[in-house]
Design a protein around this motif. Structure first.
Motif, short mmCIF file in Angstrom:
data_model
loop_
_atom_site.label_atom_id
_atom_site.label_comp_id
_atom_site.label_asym_id
_atom_site.label_seq_id
_atom_site.Cartn_x
_atom_site.Cartn_y
_atom_site.Cartn_z
N ARG A 1 0.93 -1.09 -0.08
CA ARG A 1 -0.07 -0.02 0.02
C ARG A 1 0.88 1.28 0.08
NH1 ARG A 1 -5.23 0.03 1.59
NH2 ARG A 1 -4.83 2.13 1.15
N LYS A 2 2.12 1.01 0.35
CA LYS A 2 3.02 2.47 0.38
C LYS A 2 2.99 3.03 -1.06
CE LYS A 2 7.55 2.14 0.43
NZ LYS A 2 8.47 1.35 0.53
N PRO A 3 2.68 4.30 -1.04
CA PRO A 3 2.87 4.92 -2.35
C PRO A 3 4.02 4.73 -2.97
CG PRO A 3 2.16 6.54 -0.69
CD PRO A 3 2.34 5.22 0.07
N GLY A 4 4.19 4.70 -4.08
CA GLY A 4 5.30 4.23 -4.88
C GLY A 4 5.40 2.79 -5.25
N GLY A 5 4.64 2.00 -4.51
CA GLY A 5 4.60 0.72 -4.69
C GLY A 5 4.27 0.10 -6.08
N ARG A 6 4.24 -1.16 -6.46
CA ARG A 6 3.85 -1.54 -7.62
C ARG A 6 2.88 -0.85 -8.43
NH1 ARG A 6 2.32 -7.39 -8.81
NH2 ARG A 6 2.10 -7.28 -11.21
N ALA A 7 2.96 -0.63 -9.85
CA ALA A 7 2.01 0.17 -10.42
C ALA A 7 1.30 -0.92 -11.43
CB ALA A 7 2.64 1.20 -11.42
N HIS A 8 -0.12 -1.00 -11.24
CA HIS A 8 -1.01 -1.62 -12.52
C HIS A 8 -1.58 -0.69 -13.42
CE1 HIS A 8 -0.89 -5.27 -9.78
NE2 HIS A 8 -0.60 -4.53 -8.66
N GLU A 9 -1.19 -1.08 -14.70
CA GLU A 9 -2.06 -0.05 -15.71
C GLU A 9 -2.64 -1.01 -16.61
OE1 GLU A 9 0.53 3.03 -17.78
OE2 GLU A 9 -1.14 3.03 -19.17
N ARG A 10 -3.80 -0.65 -16.87
CA ARG A 10 -4.69 -1.26 -17.74
C ARG A 10 -5.17 -0.28 -19.05
NH1 ARG A 10 -6.85 -5.96 -14.93
NH2 ARG A 10 -4.91 -6.27 -13.60
N ASN A 11 -5.26 -0.54 -20.24
CA ASN A 11 -5.58 0.18 -21.30
C ASN A 11 -7.01 -0.44 -21.87
OD1 ASN A 11 -3.66 2.41 -21.52
ND2 ASN A 11 -2.56 0.35 -21.29
N TRP A 12 -7.99 0.21 -22.31
CA TRP A 12 -8.79 -0.49 -23.17
C TRP A 12 -9.55 0.45 -24.13
CZ3 TRP A 12 -9.25 0.96 -18.08
CH2 TRP A 12 -10.29 1.67 -17.63
N PRO A 13 -10.11 0.21 -25.24
CA PRO A 13 -10.80 0.99 -26.04
C PRO A 13 -12.48 1.24 -25.53
CG PRO A 13 -10.70 -1.14 -27.12
CD PRO A 13 -10.10 -1.31 -25.64
N VAL A 14 -12.73 2.28 -25.55
CA VAL A 14 -14.29 2.56 -25.27
C VAL A 14 -14.47 4.09 -25.59
CG1 VAL A 14 -13.85 3.68 -22.81
CG2 VAL A 14 -15.95 2.42 -23.50
N MET A 15 -15.94 4.35 -25.83
CA MET A 15 -16.28 5.94 -26.35
C MET A 15 -15.41 6.42 -27.24
SD MET A 15 -17.20 7.26 -22.41
CE MET A 15 -17.92 8.80 -22.78
N GLY A 16 -15.04 5.53 -28.12
CA GLY A 16 -14.42 6.05 -29.40
C GLY A 16 -12.75 6.50 -29.03
N THR A 17 -12.50 6.16 -28.01
CA THR A 17 -11.10 6.65 -27.55
C THR A 17 -10.26 5.47 -26.82
OG1 THR A 17 -9.64 8.39 -26.77
CG2 THR A 17 -11.77 8.00 -25.85
N VAL A 18 -9.43 5.96 -26.21
CA VAL A 18 -8.63 4.85 -25.05
C VAL A 18 -8.73 5.09 -23.73
CG1 VAL A 18 -6.55 3.47 -24.58
CG2 VAL A 18 -7.27 4.04 -27.01
N ALA A 19 -9.13 4.24 -23.09
CA ALA A 19 -9.11 4.64 -21.65
C ALA A 19 -7.97 3.75 -20.68
CB ALA A 19 -10.59 4.15 -20.89
N SER A 20 -7.52 4.41 -19.74
CA SER A 20 -6.55 3.76 -18.96
C SER A 20 -6.51 3.98 -17.39
CB SER A 20 -5.11 4.16 -19.19
OG SER A 20 -4.82 5.40 -18.73
N LEU A 21 -6.47 3.17 -16.73
CA LEU A 21 -6.41 3.17 -15.45
C LEU A 21 -5.14 3.00 -14.68
CD1 LEU A 21 -7.72 4.04 -12.58
CD2 LEU A 21 -8.48 1.27 -12.56
N THR A 22 -4.41 3.59 -14.05
CA THR A 22 -3.07 3.36 -13.48
C THR A 22 -3.31 3.24 -11.81
OG1 THR A 22 -2.01 4.36 -15.23
CG2 THR A 22 -0.59 4.01 -13.07
N VAL A 23 -2.76 2.35 -11.31
CA VAL A 23 -2.97 2.23 -9.72
C VAL A 23 -1.86 1.85 -9.04
CG1 VAL A 23 -4.23 0.91 -7.78
CG2 VAL A 23 -5.40 1.14 -9.97
#
Ligand code: AMP
Ligand code: MG
Length: 349
Positions: A22-44
């Motif tokens: 949970r420490k900030p700076g820990g592992r990053a997860h990033e997912r990209n997917w197409p939606v609404m005519g563009t690309v979305a991404s979430l980085t956690v």
């Protein structure tokens, strides 16, 4: 006794591991997917894989709802059916009512320059599924388009909506991404309090910071050389940014480039700006205002941005040499690239 020690040690080990994750700076997860005519991404950051996957599902589900409701490419989306009903009136969902209320608010705040009823003009100029026009439209064609534009002609209450003028249509492409980000962000923030960055087609909203000493930072593109940036914008926790530009979607007629952002006062593409970036507390405002400030241009747009306490903006006019005009409140968050330091000017109200 012994039996109870083992679980305690194990529990402690797991808690430490979680604390490490949970420490900030820990592992990053990033997912990209197409939606609404563009690309979305979430980085956690700082979450385990299962949590990151759960958060991604939340964002995906929220964006899917917006796509199905507001897409003009889906013939039976709620917005397509409202457009088809026109002056006849149409029973609307709570989500559509909320969107219309939001549109009314930013249409009023921006002196009518944010106006989703520009749809007929957007299509006429070759965007949102329209065919590229053979030539620049004649003045009487533009006048006819203008008569079908005006959010004040959209009559609605919580249950129904209708257009007061025939052949009007709505296109919420100038704000739907922002509203979708905010709705997803609210759900994500309720489910997770660690660092995350939610991106929908370049519009972003963040939570926390990726490292204790480092806020989320994003590059602001150079509209004239898209693989370079003019500077870096820092996003404090909870804040959002959106950019409207003339360099992603445009048509070229008689050697002139026309953008997909329409000035509702002329029914023609807005001219004068190459890019406008907004920093503010949520994505709905960022999205609506970046579109409106692009239409208003440096002078009137600069005045509006300077007047609104909660909106900071950066304007890049569509001329050479490159200039960057920023509201004073943006300066603590924006660092120009060394080569553009001289190009930066502060907007005085
Ligand atoms: P954005 O990229 O957020 O500036 O949104 C641009 C999109 O919004 C266009 O592709 C149109 O679908 C729509 N649009 C164009 N001009 C306007 C306007 N003046 N007000 C509201 N939406 C607009
Ligand atoms: Mg917008």
């Amino acid at each position: 006794m012994k039996g109870s020690v083992v679980p305690t040690v194990l529990t402690l080990a797991i808690l430490l591991a979680l604390a490490g994750c949970r420490k900030p700076g820990g592992r990053a997860h990033e997912r990209n997917w197409p939606v609404m005519g563009t690309v979305a991404s979430l980085t956690v950051r700082g979450a385990d894989t299962a949590t990151a996957a759960r958060l991604t599902t939340i964002a995906q589900e929220t964006f899917d709802v917006f796509n199905v409701r507001f897409s003009l490419y889906i013939p039976d989306s709620e917005l397509s059916r409202l457009n088809a009903a026109g002056t006849n009136g149409f029973a609307i969902s709570a989500g559509m009512h909320e969107m219309l209320e939001i549109c009314r608010r930013y249409h009023a705040l921006t002196g009518g320059t944010f106006d989703p009823t520009v749809a007929p003009a957007v299509q006429h100029w070759g965007f949102s599924g329209g065919d590229k026009p053979a030539a620049v439209p004649e003045p009487d064609t533009l006048a006819a388009l203008r008569s079908r534009i005006g959010f004040q002609h959209v009559q609605f209450d919580t249950d129904q909506a209708r257009f007061a003028v025939p052949d009007m249509r709505l296109d919420v492409g100038g704000i739907a991404k922002g509203v979708a980000i905010d709705r997803a962000f609210e759900r994500l923030a309720a489910a997770y309090d660690g660092p995350l960055l939610l991106n929908l087609g370049g519009e972003m909203r963040v939570q926390g910071r990726p490292e204790p000493a480092r806020p989320w930072r994003i590059g602001v593109r150079n509209p004239f050389a898209r693989d370079t940036i003019i500077g870096v914008l820092e996003l404090p926790s909870g804040m959002a940014t959106a950019t409207s530009g003339n360099y992603e979607r445009f048509v070229t007629l008689d050697g002139t480039r026309y953008s997909h952002i329409i000035d509702p006062r002329t029914a023609a593409p807005a001219t004068g700006m190459a890019g406008v970036t907004v920093l503010c507390a949520d994505s709905t405002v960022a999205d609506a205002l970046s579109t409106a400030l692009f239409v208003l241009g440096l002078e009137a747009g600069g005045r509006l941005a300077a007047r609104l306490d909660t909106v900071e903006a950066l304007f890049v006019p569509d001329r050479q040499p490159l200039q960057i005009h920023a509201t004073e409140g943006l300066l603590p968050y924006f660092t120009p690239e060394p080569e553009w330091r001289e190009a930066l000017q502060v907007i005085v109200e």
